[in-house]
Scaffold this motif. Sequence first.
Motif, PDB file in Angstrom:
ATOM      1  N   VAL A  10       0.753  -1.256   0.098  1.00  0.00           N
ATOM      2  CA  VAL A  10      -0.054  -0.091  -0.025  1.00  0.00           C
ATOM      3  C   VAL A  10       0.925   1.199  -0.051  1.00  0.00           C
ATOM      4  CG1 VAL A  10      -1.760   1.355   1.071  1.00  0.00           C
ATOM      5  CG2 VAL A  10      -1.832  -1.121   1.387  1.00  0.00           C
ATOM      6  N   LEU A  11       0.809   2.002  -0.877  1.00  0.00           N
ATOM      7  CA  LEU A  11       1.376   3.310  -1.070  1.00  0.00           C
ATOM      8  C   LEU A  11       0.670   4.509  -0.649  1.00  0.00           C
ATOM      9  CD1 LEU A  11       3.439   2.472  -4.343  1.00  0.00           C
ATOM     10  CD2 LEU A  11       4.237   2.292  -2.018  1.00  0.00           C
ATOM     11  N   LEU A  12       0.990   5.329   0.160  1.00  0.00           N
ATOM     12  CA  LEU A  12      -0.147   6.264   0.592  1.00  0.00           C
ATOM     13  C   LEU A  12       0.272   7.589   0.185  1.00  0.00           C
ATOM     14  CD1 LEU A  12      -1.144   4.800   3.962  1.00  0.00           C
ATOM     15  CD2 LEU A  12      -2.441   4.708   1.878  1.00  0.00           C
ATOM     16  N   PHE A  13      -0.331   8.699  -0.398  1.00  0.00           N
ATOM     17  CA  PHE A  13      -0.210   9.980  -0.477  1.00  0.00           C
ATOM     18  C   PHE A  13      -1.020  10.705   0.383  1.00  0.00           C
ATOM     19  CE2 PHE A  13       1.120   7.695  -3.788  1.00  0.00           C
ATOM     20  CZ  PHE A  13       2.524   7.585  -4.130  1.00  0.00           C
ATOM     21  N   ILE A  14      -0.764  11.204   1.556  1.00  0.00           N
ATOM     22  CA  ILE A  14      -1.623  12.127   2.509  1.00  0.00           C
ATOM     23  C   ILE A  14      -1.281  13.476   2.522  1.00  0.00           C
ATOM     24  CG2 ILE A  14      -2.173  12.344   5.019  1.00  0.00           C
ATOM     25  CD1 ILE A  14      -2.176   9.327   4.137  1.00  0.00           C
ATOM     26  N   TYR A  15      -2.281  14.281   1.872  1.00  0.00           N
ATOM     27  CA  TYR A  15      -2.312  15.590   1.633  1.00  0.00           C
ATOM     28  C   TYR A  15      -2.952  16.483   2.817  1.00  0.00           C
ATOM     29  CZ  TYR A  15      -6.847  15.091  -0.384  1.00  0.00           C
ATOM     30  OH  TYR A  15      -8.202  14.824  -0.702  1.00  0.00           O
ATOM     31  N   GLU A  16      -2.342  17.637   3.120  1.00  0.00           N
ATOM     32  CA  GLU A  16      -2.817  18.584   4.086  1.00  0.00           C
ATOM     33  C   GLU A  16      -3.128  17.963   5.396  1.00  0.00           C
ATOM     34  OE1 GLU A  16      -3.079  21.712   2.855  1.00  0.00           O
ATOM     35  OE2 GLU A  16      -3.445  21.388   0.617  1.00  0.00           O
ATOM     36  N   ALA A  17      -2.454  17.072   5.683  1.00  0.00           N
ATOM     37  CA  ALA A  17      -2.391  16.443   7.197  1.00  0.00           C
ATOM     38  C   ALA A  17      -2.148  17.356   8.290  1.00  0.00           C
ATOM     39  CB  ALA A  17      -1.572  15.153   7.200  1.00  0.00           C
ATOM     40  N   VAL A  45       2.159  15.065   1.801  1.00  0.00           N
ATOM     41  CA  VAL A  45       2.605  15.875   0.732  1.00  0.00           C
ATOM     42  C   VAL A  45       1.518  17.062   0.639  1.00  0.00           C
ATOM     43  CG1 VAL A  45       3.251  14.103  -0.800  1.00  0.00           C
ATOM     44  CG2 VAL A  45       0.871  14.493  -0.908  1.00  0.00           C
ATOM     45  N   GLU A  46       1.833  18.242   0.140  1.00  0.00           N
ATOM     46  CA  GLU A  46       0.956  19.434   0.228  1.00  0.00           C
ATOM     47  C   GLU A  46      -0.265  19.209  -0.574  1.00  0.00           C
ATOM     48  OE1 GLU A  46       1.786  22.767   0.852  1.00  0.00           O
ATOM     49  OE2 GLU A  46       3.436  21.882   2.248  1.00  0.00           O
ATOM     50  N   GLY A  47      -0.208  18.654  -1.507  1.00  0.00           N
ATOM     51  CA  GLY A  47      -1.457  18.122  -2.444  1.00  0.00           C
ATOM     52  C   GLY A  47      -1.215  17.271  -3.476  1.00  0.00           C
ATOM     53  N   VAL A  48      -2.284  16.756  -3.852  1.00  0.00           N
ATOM     54  CA  VAL A  48      -2.001  15.438  -4.749  1.00  0.00           C
ATOM     55  C   VAL A  48      -2.977  15.621  -6.264  1.00  0.00           C
ATOM     56  CG1 VAL A  48      -1.318  13.757  -3.360  1.00  0.00           C
ATOM     57  CG2 VAL A  48      -3.671  14.181  -3.452  1.00  0.00           C
ATOM     58  N   PHE A  49      -3.706  16.861  -5.872  1.00  0.00           N
ATOM     59  CA  PHE A  49      -4.533  17.094  -7.197  1.00  0.00           C
ATOM     60  C   PHE A  49      -5.455  18.447  -6.907  1.00  0.00           C
ATOM     61  CE2 PHE A  49      -7.379  15.053  -4.177  1.00  0.00           C
ATOM     62  CZ  PHE A  49      -8.874  15.815  -4.155  1.00  0.00           C
ATOM     63  N   ALA A  50      -5.814  19.038  -7.688  1.00  0.00           N
ATOM     64  CA  ALA A  50      -6.644  20.239  -7.537  1.00  0.00           C
ATOM     65  C   ALA A  50      -7.979  20.121  -7.791  1.00  0.00           C
ATOM     66  CB  ALA A  50      -6.059  21.295  -8.631  1.00  0.00           C
ATOM     67  N   PRO A  51      -8.710  19.890  -6.704  1.00  0.00           N
ATOM     68  CA  PRO A  51     -10.180  19.349  -6.759  1.00  0.00           C
ATOM     69  C   PRO A  51     -10.994  20.757  -7.225  1.00  0.00           C
ATOM     70  CG  PRO A  51      -9.603  19.859  -4.571  1.00  0.00           C
ATOM     71  CD  PRO A  51      -8.315  19.898  -5.248  1.00  0.00           C
ATOM     72  N   PRO A  52     -12.301  20.530  -7.889  1.00  0.00           N
ATOM     73  CA  PRO A  52     -13.160  21.635  -8.075  1.00  0.00           C
ATOM     74  C   PRO A  52     -13.532  22.429  -6.889  1.00  0.00           C
ATOM     75  CG  PRO A  52     -13.947  19.389  -8.961  1.00  0.00           C
ATOM     76  CD  PRO A  52     -12.613  19.207  -8.176  1.00  0.00           C
TER      77      PRO A  52
END
Length: 186
Positions: A10-17, A45-52
């Motif tokens: 399992v590879l995890l990318f936690i954003y804004e934690a 990480v800071e962010g992984v995508f730019a949500p709407p």
Amino acid sequence: LVDNPELRVVLLFIYEAYKSGGARFLNQILEPLTNSKALIAGGLVEGVFAPPKDCCSKGAYGVIGLALSGRKVQGASVLLDQDVGNAKEAEATVRRLKAARIPERNTLGFMFACVGRGQNYYHNQHNVEADAFHKVFPNTPLFGLFGNGEIGCDRIVKDDYTLCNSDSDTLQHEYTTVMTLVHFGC
């Protein structure tokens, strides 16, 4: 994920934690995975995508991950802790990955490093950890990121066993690098 006996990586990318409630959220994600026999690795990480704009509330945090299952999937990871401070020590730690004897064909490397590591950490030397990886695994592609926290431990997931028992507290680190190999079993 928790009830999957064939879960291997399992590879995890936690954003804004870092936001309010983020630490509790991270523990809720890691705790059930800690008791699995899977290799867990990733970074904050800071962010992984730019949500709407209408997608998420202000201050939201979350996780994006990649789960790999199947009897032939193998993985191994090592932790380059705060005591690893020169190229020789970095290479010695990466060589522990080699000792796991994960097949190198159809394998990818992942490096999750603290933003505090890098050329300043290594006395103005560039790419110390990536170069150590490429020296030990010259034909294995390496993907990575610098983050604000690292997830992982020394762990081998091979065949029908896992070497490393840990709890969610020992999966979370600062000023470290987690080096990971993922073999797809082909």
